[in-house]
Scaffold this motif. Structure first.
Motif, short mmCIF file in Angstrom:
data_model
loop_
_atom_site.label_atom_id
_atom_site.label_comp_id
_atom_site.label_asym_id
_atom_site.label_seq_id
_atom_site.Cartn_x
_atom_site.Cartn_y
_atom_site.Cartn_z
N ASP A 78 48.97 25.96 62.67
CA ASP A 78 49.10 24.75 63.48
C ASP A 78 47.78 23.99 63.39
OD1 ASP A 78 48.70 23.18 66.15
OD2 ASP A 78 50.86 23.57 66.06
N GLU A 80 46.43 21.46 64.90
CA GLU A 80 45.67 21.15 66.10
C GLU A 80 44.97 22.39 66.65
OE1 GLU A 80 46.04 19.54 70.69
OE2 GLU A 80 47.84 19.60 69.43
N ASP A 83 42.13 23.64 64.59
CA ASP A 83 40.92 22.83 64.79
C ASP A 83 40.31 23.09 66.16
OD1 ASP A 83 41.19 21.75 62.30
OD2 ASP A 83 41.94 19.79 62.97
N LEU A 84 41.17 23.29 67.17
CA LEU A 84 40.65 23.53 68.52
C LEU A 84 39.84 24.81 68.59
CD1 LEU A 84 42.41 21.15 69.45
CD2 LEU A 84 43.18 22.55 71.37
N HIS A 101 41.51 18.03 70.82
CA HIS A 101 42.88 17.83 71.29
C HIS A 101 43.22 16.34 71.39
CE1 HIS A 101 46.51 18.02 73.69
NE2 HIS A 101 45.91 17.29 74.63
N HIS A 104 43.86 14.80 67.92
CA HIS A 104 45.17 15.16 67.37
C HIS A 104 46.29 14.48 68.14
CE1 HIS A 104 44.49 18.23 64.24
NE2 HIS A 104 43.37 18.49 64.90
N LYS A 105 46.16 14.41 69.45
CA LYS A 105 47.21 13.79 70.26
C LYS A 105 47.35 12.31 69.93
CE LYS A 105 48.71 13.03 75.02
NZ LYS A 105 48.47 13.32 76.45
N ARG A 108 49.19 12.00 66.64
CA ARG A 108 50.62 12.30 66.77
C ARG A 108 51.37 11.18 67.49
NH1 ARG A 108 48.77 17.40 68.20
NH2 ARG A 108 49.11 16.88 70.40
N GLU A 188 54.36 17.08 73.29
CA GLU A 188 53.09 16.85 73.98
C GLU A 188 53.02 17.66 75.27
OE1 GLU A 188 50.57 15.51 72.65
OE2 GLU A 188 51.76 14.94 70.90
N ARG A 191 52.32 21.27 74.21
CA ARG A 191 50.95 21.44 73.74
C ARG A 191 49.96 21.38 74.90
NH1 ARG A 191 49.91 21.42 68.40
NH2 ARG A 191 51.67 21.00 67.01
#
Length: 215
Positions: A78, A80, A83-84, A101, A104-105, A108, A188, A191
């Motif tokens: 995944d 995101e 990367d987190l 976060h 990425h949000k 998206r 969302e 996540r």
């Protein structure tokens, strides 16, 4: 017999072809590609907060036991959350976690909004091209009132183009737009649940951590 009478290649070409071309011209190739990609994602399994927490359980446990400084990155595919965890381990900061976060949000949300807008445009344009097909069919009305066959064909085309435009907009494009929007909003929320859980779990393992900041 009924299916045969409801299909007319010329009417379909006017409505479907015209709608697709006009949508691409209005939305742009890049946004149109995003729309097709969003449709493809609808065919894939939904994002699962439970699955993501299960994948993150091992690295989180390592952080809790050994601290973030000695933790090693664990990737499970995944983008995101890969990367987190990298940002969290690399900077040992919750601010970096939230920054990754948010990036990425935003990406998206931007992609999903563009995809939704493309299908909303198509839903608006398809009845327009249904009307255009109707006008084209009316120009084919025979000047001789005795030409019953040509008259019937022109009226049939007028009806079918209107029907195609309404069905295409209301049974395909508009529902696709809503499906993409609902899937994006649901993802969302899921996540965010994982992010809140992750923050709670690792806050105590950070150097100098004295509290948890939960949004």
């Amino acid at each position: 017999m009924i299916a045969h009478t409801l299909f007319d290649p010329t009417s379909a070409a006017i409505v479907v072809g015209g709608t697709c071309v006009a949508t691409v011209l209005r939305s742009g190739v890049w946004d149109t590609r995003m729309a097709f990609a969003a449709v493809g994602r609808l065919l894939h399994p939904r994002f699962s907060a439970a699955r993501a927490r299960a994948e993150l359980a091992v690295p989180v446990q390592e952080m809790q036991q050994d601290g973030v400084i000695r933790a090693e990155p664990h990737h499970f595919g995944d983008a995101e959350f890969d990367d987190l965890t990298d940002a969290l381990i690399g900077t040992r900061s919750l601010d970096a976690l939230h920054g990754a976060h948010v990036a990425h949000k935003r990406r998206r949300v931007d992609h999903s909004r563009r995809a939704v807008r493309v299908f909303e445009q198509a839903a608006e344009l398809s009845p327009v091209f249904g009307l255009a097909g109707t006008l084209v069919s009316l120009t084919r009305l025979p000047a001789d009132p005795g030409a019953a066959g040509d008259f019937t064909a022109a009226i049939s085309m007028a009806v079918l183009t209107t029907l195609y435009g309404l069905l295409l907009g209301n049974l395909l494009f508009a529902p696709l737009a809503r499906m993409i929007a609902r899937r994006a909003a649901e993802e969302e929320r899921e996540r965010q649940r994982v992010l809140d859980w992750l923050e709670t779990q690792v806050a105590g393992a950070l150097p100098g951590a004295h509290g948890v900041r939960v949004r």
